[in-house]
Design a protein around this motif. Sequence first.
Motif, PDB file in Angstrom:
ATOM      1  N   ALA A   1      77.900 -57.703  51.337  1.00 20.88           N
ATOM      2  CA  ALA A   1      78.955 -57.540  52.347  1.00 20.88           C
ATOM      3  C   ALA A   1      78.596 -56.457  53.355  1.00 20.88           C
ATOM      4  O   ALA A   1      78.880 -56.596  54.549  1.00 20.88           O
ATOM      5  CB  ALA A   1      80.285 -57.219  51.672  1.00 20.88           C
ATOM      6  N   LEU A   2      77.967 -55.391  52.896  1.00 20.88           N
ATOM      7  CA  LEU A   2      77.595 -54.285  53.777  1.00 20.88           C
ATOM      8  C   LEU A   2      76.254 -54.513  54.482  1.00 20.88           C
ATOM      9  O   LEU A   2      75.889 -53.758  55.379  1.00 20.88           O
ATOM     10  CB  LEU A   2      77.529 -52.971  52.986  1.00 20.88           C
ATOM     11  N   LYS A   3      75.545 -55.524  54.038  1.00 21.11           N
ATOM     12  CA  LYS A   3      74.226 -55.862  54.596  1.00 21.11           C
ATOM     13  C   LYS A   3      73.270 -54.679  54.531  1.00 21.11           C
ATOM     14  O   LYS A   3      72.630 -54.311  55.510  1.00 21.11           O
ATOM     15  CB  LYS A   3      74.357 -56.367  56.033  1.00 21.11           C
ATOM     16  N   VAL A   4      73.205 -54.063  53.343  1.00 15.79           N
ATOM     17  CA  VAL A   4      72.281 -52.958  53.118  1.00 15.79           C
ATOM     18  C   VAL A   4      71.464 -53.217  51.860  1.00 15.79           C
ATOM     19  O   VAL A   4      71.895 -53.928  50.959  1.00 15.79           O
ATOM     20  CB  VAL A   4      73.001 -51.591  52.987  1.00 15.79           C
ATOM     21  N   ASP A   5      70.293 -52.591  51.827  1.00 15.95           N
ATOM     22  CA  ASP A   5      69.458 -52.711  50.630  1.00 15.95           C
ATOM     23  C   ASP A   5      69.927 -51.683  49.598  1.00 15.95           C
ATOM     24  O   ASP A   5      70.623 -50.710  49.945  1.00 15.95           O
ATOM     25  CB  ASP A   5      67.980 -52.500  50.983  1.00 15.95           C
ATOM     26  N   PRO A   6      69.579 -51.868  48.337  1.00 19.47           N
ATOM     27  CA  PRO A   6      70.065 -50.972  47.281  1.00 19.47           C
ATOM     28  C   PRO A   6      69.728 -49.498  47.516  1.00 19.47           C
ATOM     29  O   PRO A   6      70.553 -48.630  47.260  1.00 19.47           O
ATOM     30  CB  PRO A   6      69.373 -51.490  46.016  1.00 19.47           C
ATOM     31  N   GLU A   7      68.532 -49.181  48.014  1.00 19.17           N
ATOM     32  CA  GLU A   7      68.149 -47.781  48.219  1.00 19.17           C
ATOM     33  C   GLU A   7      68.977 -47.129  49.321  1.00 19.17           C
ATOM     34  O   GLU A   7      69.413 -45.983  49.195  1.00 19.17           O
ATOM     35  CB  GLU A   7      66.654 -47.661  48.520  1.00 19.17           C
ATOM     36  N   THR A   8      69.221 -47.845  50.405  1.00 17.70           N
ATOM     37  CA  THR A   8      70.057 -47.316  51.485  1.00 17.70           C
ATOM     38  C   THR A   8      71.465 -47.055  50.970  1.00 17.70           C
ATOM     39  O   THR A   8      72.056 -46.015  51.249  1.00 17.70           O
ATOM     40  CB  THR A   8      70.098 -48.300  52.674  1.00 17.70           C
ATOM     41  N   PHE A   9      71.998 -47.991  50.213  1.00 17.38           N
ATOM     42  CA  PHE A   9      73.343 -47.827  49.654  1.00 17.38           C
ATOM     43  C   PHE A   9      73.379 -46.662  48.672  1.00 17.38           C
ATOM     44  O   PHE A   9      74.313 -45.857  48.686  1.00 17.38           O
ATOM     45  CB  PHE A   9      73.809 -49.105  48.967  1.00 17.38           C
ATOM     46  N   ARG A  10      72.358 -46.522  47.829  1.00 15.63           N
ATOM     47  CA  ARG A  10      72.302 -45.442  46.850  1.00 15.63           C
ATOM     48  C   ARG A  10      72.347 -44.084  47.551  1.00 15.63           C
ATOM     49  O   ARG A  10      73.124 -43.203  47.178  1.00 15.63           O
ATOM     50  CB  ARG A  10      71.024 -45.542  46.009  1.00 15.63           C
ATOM     51  N   LYS A  11      71.543 -43.940  48.598  1.00 12.53           N
ATOM     52  CA  LYS A  11      71.507 -42.659  49.311  1.00 12.53           C
ATOM     53  C   LYS A  11      72.838 -42.387  50.009  1.00 12.53           C
ATOM     54  O   LYS A  11      73.347 -41.266  49.977  1.00 12.53           O
ATOM     55  CB  LYS A  11      70.368 -42.628  50.325  1.00 12.53           C
ATOM     56  N   LYS A  12      73.416 -43.410  50.632  1.00 13.23           N
ATOM     57  CA  LYS A  12      74.704 -43.245  51.323  1.00 13.23           C
ATOM     58  C   LYS A  12      75.799 -42.842  50.327  1.00 13.23           C
ATOM     59  O   LYS A  12      76.591 -41.937  50.601  1.00 13.23           O
ATOM     60  CB  LYS A  12      75.064 -44.552  52.031  1.00 13.23           C
ATOM     61  N   ALA A  13      75.828 -43.496  49.167  1.00 16.68           N
ATOM     62  CA  ALA A  13      76.825 -43.159  48.146  1.00 16.68           C
ATOM     63  C   ALA A  13      76.630 -41.729  47.655  1.00 16.68           C
ATOM     64  O   ALA A  13      77.598 -40.997  47.436  1.00 16.68           O
ATOM     65  CB  ALA A  13      76.732 -44.145  46.981  1.00 16.68           C
ATOM     66  N   LEU A  14      75.377 -41.318  47.520  1.00 19.53           N
ATOM     67  CA  LEU A  14      75.081 -39.960  47.082  1.00 19.53           C
ATOM     68  C   LEU A  14      75.503 -38.939  48.143  1.00 19.53           C
ATOM     69  O   LEU A  14      76.108 -37.914  47.824  1.00 19.53           O
ATOM     70  CB  LEU A  14      73.588 -39.835  46.771  1.00 19.53           C
TER      71      LEU A  14
END
Length: 92
Positions: free
Chosen positions: A14-27
């Motif tokens: 839904a966010l159209k992001v890869d797992p690493e980008t999402f991981r860093k953003k969440a962090l």
Amino acid sequence: MGVNVVFPEELLIALKVDPETFRKKALVYTLGKLYETGQISGGLGAQILGCDRREFYRLLSENGFAVIDYPPEDLEQEAETSRQLAERIRPR
């Protein structure tokens, strides 16, 4: 030892992001909130992200977190000091 938090893959799609980008953003969002509420220091946040404090503060600022939290009375004092200094150095 670390803590793993699992998000559904549908969220990444839904966010159209890869797992690493999402991981860093969440962090960044997690550390930003902890820093903003005074629960961690900038040094610890930077260490966890693997960057220096300047980069940590830049990331927080870019993501809407307050890096400097002055009480209103301190802000007014800073403004008054700035006005006084500007008056002193203003060419006549």
